[in-house]
Design a protein around this motif. Structure first.
Motif, PDB file in Angstrom:
ATOM      1  N   GLU A  65       0.832  -1.200   0.000  1.00  0.00           N
ATOM      2  CA  GLU A  65       0.000   0.000   0.000  1.00  0.00           C
ATOM      3  C   GLU A  65       0.874   1.261   0.000  1.00  0.00           C
ATOM      4  O   GLU A  65       0.575   2.239  -0.691  1.00  0.00           O
ATOM      5  CB  GLU A  65      -0.920   0.006   1.224  1.00  0.00           C
ATOM      6  N   ILE A  66       1.931   1.234   0.798  1.00  0.00           N
ATOM      7  CA  ILE A  66       2.839   2.390   0.871  1.00  0.00           C
ATOM      8  C   ILE A  66       3.526   2.610  -0.472  1.00  0.00           C
ATOM      9  O   ILE A  66       3.602   3.744  -0.970  1.00  0.00           O
ATOM     10  CB  ILE A  66       3.869   2.185   1.996  1.00  0.00           C
ATOM     11  N   LYS A  67       4.001   1.526  -1.082  1.00  0.00           N
ATOM     12  CA  LYS A  67       4.678   1.644  -2.375  1.00  0.00           C
ATOM     13  C   LYS A  67       3.718   2.134  -3.454  1.00  0.00           C
ATOM     14  O   LYS A  67       4.070   2.971  -4.295  1.00  0.00           O
ATOM     15  CB  LYS A  67       5.275   0.292  -2.773  1.00  0.00           C
ATOM     16  N   SER A  68       2.497   1.620  -3.447  1.00  0.00           N
ATOM     17  CA  SER A  68       1.501   2.041  -4.439  1.00  0.00           C
ATOM     18  C   SER A  68       1.209   3.536  -4.322  1.00  0.00           C
ATOM     19  O   SER A  68       1.121   4.246  -5.333  1.00  0.00           O
ATOM     20  CB  SER A  68       0.212   1.236  -4.244  1.00  0.00           C
ATOM     21  N   TYR A  69       1.058   4.002  -3.076  1.00  0.00           N
ATOM     22  CA  TYR A  69       0.800   5.439  -2.875  1.00  0.00           C
ATOM     23  C   TYR A  69       1.987   6.264  -3.373  1.00  0.00           C
ATOM     24  O   TYR A  69       1.816   7.301  -4.013  1.00  0.00           O
ATOM     25  CB  TYR A  69       0.541   5.713  -1.391  1.00  0.00           C
ATOM     26  N   TYR A  70       3.183   5.773  -3.080  1.00  0.00           N
ATOM     27  CA  TYR A  70       4.413   6.460  -3.496  1.00  0.00           C
ATOM     28  C   TYR A  70       4.471   6.602  -5.017  1.00  0.00           C
ATOM     29  O   TYR A  70       4.794   7.670  -5.550  1.00  0.00           O
ATOM     30  CB  TYR A  70       5.605   5.667  -2.982  1.00  0.00           C
ATOM     31  N   GLU A  71       4.111   5.538  -5.725  1.00  0.00           N
ATOM     32  CA  GLU A  71       4.170   5.558  -7.185  1.00  0.00           C
ATOM     33  C   GLU A  71       3.080   6.431  -7.790  1.00  0.00           C
ATOM     34  O   GLU A  71       3.273   7.041  -8.841  1.00  0.00           O
ATOM     35  CB  GLU A  71       4.070   4.124  -7.718  1.00  0.00           C
ATOM     36  N   ARG A  72       1.924   6.486  -7.129  1.00  0.00           N
ATOM     37  CA  ARG A  72       0.809   7.295  -7.659  1.00  0.00           C
ATOM     38  C   ARG A  72       0.938   8.781  -7.342  1.00  0.00           C
ATOM     39  O   ARG A  72       0.254   9.602  -7.937  1.00  0.00           O
ATOM     40  CB  ARG A  72      -0.519   6.759  -7.103  1.00  0.00           C
ATOM     41  N   HIS A  73       1.792   9.106  -6.389  1.00  0.00           N
ATOM     42  CA  HIS A  73       1.912  10.513  -5.972  1.00  0.00           C
ATOM     43  C   HIS A  73       3.375  10.973  -6.027  1.00  0.00           C
ATOM     44  O   HIS A  73       3.852  11.645  -5.114  1.00  0.00           O
ATOM     45  CB  HIS A  73       1.360  10.698  -4.553  1.00  0.00           C
TER      46      HIS A  73
END
Length: 641
Positions: free
Chosen positions: A211-219
């Motif tokens: 979840e943290i990595k996904s947020y990082y990539e999307r923002h």
């Protein structure tokens, strides 16, 4: 070269204004030389609007909107700028309305003459005067030619005449004014709950690495390390170059003659007076006695009796009576118009006519009179020279910077050697600064401009009336921060996001209960959620809600549109970062006495609304009776044609 630029600064200013017009048009996609398409963008009866005309109108509206939001948002403008876009459909509607209404207005015989046009420009743009240079600069700022601007203004004035006709024909009835008054004066009371996402953060839980990595990539843009720069700079300040401005004798004489009133000693008199006051509420007999006493004192003064003694004897102005009535030297405007007319109207020494006011009589003796006269040129020469230097120093310092910059680019000298030529200091920005970190308040925006053109190692930057030469010594491109460095920041953002979702879910639960059973009320609907039901009253169109309810136009419209209690609740609101569910619980219309008392207050509003309804009705009638064809491609596109 500096002297040539100095001598030809006026020609350069004209060139810069013309360049600004051409540049502003090019920036917004106006291709002056391009041929317009053969087909029309819009056809209204026998009137055709080309794609170029449509684009020009869209560009104009886009510029006006951008300028409006630039003034409104200030330093925050850039973060919203990319979303500012005038819809094509809005431009189409405006062009159709303008074409139909202008044609109808002209059918009624409305026209805009040259004199009317000039008067409007003189009054509305320049406040009563007209300055061709300011007019050119104003047009350059708008990015239009004088012909286009004045043609648009003609249309606006013709349309306004038509609107005025409709307004005069659509006078609202007493019942209509009462209806507006009732609507504006009705008060509402609401129950509401506020749901703060901050209270849900503890319930947000933890987050997986995925979840943290996904947020990082999307923002990724949120975690970008801003570009940084280190630079040295030289400031060319007009004050430094003021003494180097060359001033010709004929320029001093021109300023002197062109500002005659500024360099003129005002008309003045040395005078003394006697004031005989009239008490408030004085009876007629006393008024007659005071007048007789004033005329007696005046006659004695006119006959040559000692004025100082008369002032001591008769005057009620104790401050001056102790000095024999002496006022010293005075100019026009020191006292009221009656005084000026009587005293300065003499144009010489002597007794002014008796001045009579409602509260006093005044007797004035002019001891000496000096007419208005120009100050000798030699007396104001230094002042004129200082003024010329102040006006011309920015152009001179800018020209000096440009000349040295050209030399710098074409040679091998470093910035320190360039600074030596004009005896200026080289200053440093500090190590690796970001946009917004400027060397001083006077150089606000400098670092942002340096970074914007970082590919140029040597730069010339204009900052209001200062010019700055810059040499970049180090530059770091923007880059994405490593995930581990921003992990905590991401977790905080995810917690806020989930807390917001939980708060919204509770708002939806309350809303669902209210919609299924509105009579149970908000307290019952919010039971079990540990939320406090609050109440706010005396809400109306002219007294909007406050606190967490304030500023939400949708909420205000829903409140004042309620017709029953408890009101149906169709949605929840997010305001000031919190969710709000509200229900109208009472509606209080104004009393007949209030309506009667407020009729005149709302008459103008009723007239305006009636006129707008008449205008929209007339426009709809014109549309219905016209043949209108719009190219489908325009309405299908949200952006440029």
């Amino acid at each position: 070269m500096i002297q040539w630029i100095h001598k030809n600064k006026r020609s350069l200013a004209v060139f810069m204004i013309l360049s600004a017009i051409v540049l502003s048009m090019s920036l917004f996609g106006v291709d002056i030389a391009a041929n317009a398409p053969q087909r029309s963008a819009i056809t209204i009866n026998d009137h055709e609007i080309s794609f170029q005309e449509f684009q020009n109108e869209r560009n104009k509206r886009q510029r006006l909107m951008i300028e409006q939001y630039r003034r409104l948002l200030g330093d925050n403008f850039n973060q919203f700028a990319r979303n500012l876009n005038v819809p094509n459909s809005q431009v189409v509607d405006a062009l159709i309305a303008e074409t139909l209404v202008t044609a109808e207005a002209r059918r009624f015989g409305f026209r805009t003459g040259e004199e009317q046009l000039r008067n409007v420009i003189r009054r509305d743009i320049f406040g009563g005067s007209f300055d061709p240079q300011l007019y050119s600069a104003y047009l350059a700022q708008l990015g239009v030619s004088s012909r286009t601007f004045e043609e648009d203004l003609r249309k606006d004035l013709v349309m306004q005449q038509y609107r005025d006709l409709l307004r005069d024909m659509s006078v609202p009835s007493k019942a209509e004014i009462e209806s507006v008054t009732r609507r504006e004066e009705t008060k509402y009371t609401i129950d509401f709950v506020e749901i703060d996402p901050a209270a849900y953060q503890e319930k947000a839980g933890s987050f997986s690495d995925e979840e943290i990595k996904s947020y990082y990539e999307r923002h990724q843009t949120d975690f970008e390390i801003a570009p940084q720069v280190t630079y040295n700079y030289i400031v060319f300040d007009p004050e430094t170059f003021a003494s180097k401005v060359e001033i010709a004798e004929d320029e001093i004489e021109f300023v002197y003659s062109d500002n005659e009133s500024k360099y003129t000693l005002p008309e003045k008199v040395r005078a003394a007076h006697i004031v005989i006051k009239v008490p408030d509420g004085a009876a007629e007999e006393m008024l007659q006695e005071i007048k007789r006493r004033a005329e007696e004192a005046y006659a004695k003064a006119a006959a040559g009796e000692d004025f100082a003694g008369l002032a001591t004897l008769y005057s009620n102005d104790f401050a001056t009576s102790l000095k024999g009535g002496d006022l010293g030297w005075i100019t026009r405007g020191t006292f009221d118009k009656r005084f000026d007319d009587a005293v300065f109207g003499l144009q010489k020494a002597g007794m002014a006519p008796l001045i009579e006011r409602a509260d006093s009589y005044e007797i004035v003796k002019v001891e000496e009179y000096q007419p208005s006269q120009p100050k000798p040129l030699e007396e104001v020469r230094a002042e004129i020279e200082a003024e010329i230097r102040k006006v011309e120093a920015p152009a001179y310092s800018s020209a000096a910077a440009q000349e040295l910059y050209d030399e710098w680019l074409s040679g091998e000298k470093n910035i320190a050697q360039i600074a030596e030529k004009v005896e200026l200091a080289v200053e440093a920005s500090g190590d690796l600064v970001e946009s917004g970190s400027d060397p001083s308040p006077q150089l606000k925006g400098l670092t942002a401009k340096v970074i914007k053109n970082a590919e140029q190692g040597r730069q010339l930057i204009e900052l209001q009336d200062r010019t700055v030469l810059v040499e970049i010594s180090k530059f770091n491109e923007p880059k994405l921060a490593p995930l581990d460095d921003v992990r905590d920041k991401i977790v905080t953002a995810l917690q806020k996001q989930r807390a917001d979702e939980l708060a919204q879910a509770d708002a939806e639960k309350i809303l669902a209960v209210l919609q299924s059973m509105p009579s149970k009320g908000l307290k019952s609907a919010a039971a079990g959620l540990n939320l406090k039901v609050q109440q706010q009253g005396e809400i109306g169109r002219r007294s909007p809600p406050t606190g967490v309810l304030g500023g939400n136009q949708e909420l205000i419209e829903d409140i004042v549109s309620a017709v029953q209690v408890p009101s149906d609740v169709g949605r929840f609101y997010k305001n000031q970062g919190k969710y709000v569910v509200a229900q109208v619980v009472s509606i209080t219309p104004p009393s007949p006495e209030t309506i009667k008392e407020k009729l005149d207050t709302y008459r103008a509003q009723a007239e305006q609304e009636s006129a707008q309804i008449a205008f929209e009705s007339a426009l709809n009638r014109l549309k219905a009776s016209s043949e209108i064809d719009v190219d489908p491609g325009i309405l299908a596109e949200g952006g440029d044609v």
